[in-house]
Write an enzyme that holds these catalytic residues in place. Structure first.
Site, PDB file in Angstrom:
ATOM      1  N   LYS A  89       0.851  -0.770   0.139  1.00 50.80           N
ATOM      2  CA  LYS A  89       0.152  -0.044  -0.222  1.00 50.80           C
ATOM      3  C   LYS A  89       0.877   0.939  -0.231  1.00 50.80           C
ATOM      4  O   LYS A  89       2.411   1.443   0.033  1.00 50.80           O
ATOM      5  CB  LYS A  89      -1.044  -0.235   0.886  1.00 50.80           C
ATOM      6  CG  LYS A  89      -2.319  -1.167   0.876  1.00 50.80           C
ATOM      7  CD  LYS A  89      -3.198  -1.274   2.288  1.00 50.80           C
ATOM      8  CE  LYS A  89      -3.535  -2.478   2.316  1.00 50.80           C
ATOM      9  NZ  LYS A  89      -5.321  -1.720   2.803  1.00 50.80           N
ATOM     10  N   TYR A 146     -11.948  -1.759  -3.588  1.00 50.39           N
ATOM     11  CA  TYR A 146     -12.451  -1.766  -2.100  1.00 50.39           C
ATOM     12  C   TYR A 146     -14.401  -1.825  -2.532  1.00 50.39           C
ATOM     13  O   TYR A 146     -15.062  -1.857  -1.590  1.00 50.39           O
ATOM     14  CB  TYR A 146     -12.177  -1.060  -1.380  1.00 50.39           C
ATOM     15  CG  TYR A 146     -10.584  -1.173  -0.851  1.00 50.39           C
ATOM     16  CD1 TYR A 146     -10.991  -2.739  -0.599  1.00 50.39           C
ATOM     17  CD2 TYR A 146      -9.666  -0.627  -1.546  1.00 50.39           C
ATOM     18  CE1 TYR A 146      -9.342  -2.628   0.064  1.00 50.39           C
ATOM     19  CE2 TYR A 146      -8.410  -1.033  -0.917  1.00 50.39           C
ATOM     20  CZ  TYR A 146      -8.309  -2.622  -0.443  1.00 50.39           C
ATOM     21  OH  TYR A 146      -6.506  -2.943   0.388  1.00 50.39           O
ATOM     22  N   ASN A 190      -2.789  -0.091   7.239  1.00 53.14           N
ATOM     23  CA  ASN A 190      -1.885  -1.047   7.154  1.00 53.14           C
ATOM     24  C   ASN A 190      -0.814  -1.541   6.156  1.00 53.14           C
ATOM     25  O   ASN A 190      -0.586  -3.204   6.348  1.00 53.14           O
ATOM     26  CB  ASN A 190      -2.626  -2.368   7.974  1.00 53.14           C
ATOM     27  CG  ASN A 190      -3.442  -2.214   7.226  1.00 53.14           C
ATOM     28  OD1 ASN A 190      -3.901  -1.919   6.002  1.00 53.14           O
ATOM     29  ND2 ASN A 190      -4.865  -3.273   6.833  1.00 53.14           N
ATOM     30  N   HIS A 199      -2.097  -5.596   2.046  1.00 54.07           N
ATOM     31  CA  HIS A 199      -3.237  -6.022   1.366  1.00 54.07           C
ATOM     32  C   HIS A 199      -2.868  -7.063   0.862  1.00 54.07           C
ATOM     33  O   HIS A 199      -2.290  -8.134   0.298  1.00 54.07           O
ATOM     34  CB  HIS A 199      -4.141  -5.253   0.176  1.00 54.07           C
ATOM     35  CG  HIS A 199      -4.961  -6.379  -0.345  1.00 54.07           C
ATOM     36  ND1 HIS A 199      -6.499  -6.292  -0.299  1.00 54.07           N
ATOM     37  CD2 HIS A 199      -5.303  -7.071  -1.460  1.00 54.07           C
ATOM     38  CE1 HIS A 199      -7.468  -6.534  -0.401  1.00 54.07           C
ATOM     39  NE2 HIS A 199      -6.908  -7.650  -1.743  1.00 54.07           N
ATOM     40  N   GLU A 233      -8.966 -10.131  -8.259  1.00 52.76           N
ATOM     41  CA  GLU A 233      -8.536  -9.079  -7.875  1.00 52.76           C
ATOM     42  C   GLU A 233      -6.909  -9.121  -8.537  1.00 52.76           C
ATOM     43  O   GLU A 233      -6.555  -8.045  -8.868  1.00 52.76           O
ATOM     44  CB  GLU A 233      -7.501  -9.302  -6.535  1.00 52.76           C
ATOM     45  CG  GLU A 233      -9.287  -8.673  -5.199  1.00 52.76           C
ATOM     46  CD  GLU A 233      -8.635  -9.157  -4.206  1.00 52.76           C
ATOM     47  OE1 GLU A 233      -9.783  -8.115  -3.096  1.00 52.76           O
ATOM     48  OE2 GLU A 233      -8.381  -9.271  -3.562  1.00 52.76           O
TER      49      GLU A 233
END
Ligand code: UDP
Ligand code: MG
Length: 141
Positions: A10, A50, A113, A116, A127
């Site tokens: 990320k 998302y 965080n 993913h 994905e």
């Protein structure tokens, strides 16, 4: 079963110069890299990725964050890849993540965080196809 899963390093991971360190942990855990690239998501594409979370209180912040800078999607393959990758990264909130997991080691909070991971083999395929064409997926050796 050999499975595929999508990782995304990320924008916080990229900003912290942790692409190499996190990718090393992924490789050392036995995942094979089928494809990898650096991309900058627009708000629209982050929102699309998302979409399952649309309407949740964290959705707008998540879309903002995921489009705030470049990220690095990585298509991975391994025996039991989905569960094993989620074990490697740890719980969504680094406060709850097990010691030694990537989120415990590097993440600041539940939103930012670091990484993913897909939540099922079917979503792994969907994905991976979001970011990579089939000819970009180079069979693992
Ligand atoms: N997220 C958040 N707040 C929450 C739950 C999730 O900011 O309360 C963000 C976080 O970046 C997370 C992503 O939304 O990684 C997707 O949420 P999910 O529940 O699917 O967690 P994951 O599968 O990434 O562990
Ligand atoms: Mg999820």
């Amino acid at each position: 079963m050999i499975e595929r899963t999508l990782a995304i390093l990320k924008p916080d991971c990229v900003r912290k110069n942790l692409i190499g360190e996190v990718t090393t942990r992924i490789e050392k855990a036995g995942f094979k890299i089928l494809a990898l690239k650096k991309v900058r998501l627009t708000k629209e594409s982050a929102g699309g990725f998302y979409a399952v979370h649309k309407g949740r209180p964290f959705y707008d912040g998540l879309v903002e964050f995921m489009s705030s800078g470049p990220c690095v999607p990585i298509a991975l393959e391994k025996e039991n890849a989905v569960a094993e990758f989620r074990a490697l990264i740890g719980a969504t909130d680094p406060k709850d993540a097990a010691p030694g997991t990537i989120r415990k080691l590097y993440a600041d909070n539940k939103g930012e965080n670091i990484v993913h991971g897909s939540d099922s083999p079917d979503n792994g395929k969907i994905e991976i196809n979001f970011f990579f064409s089939s000819k970009e997926l180079i069979d693992a050796q």
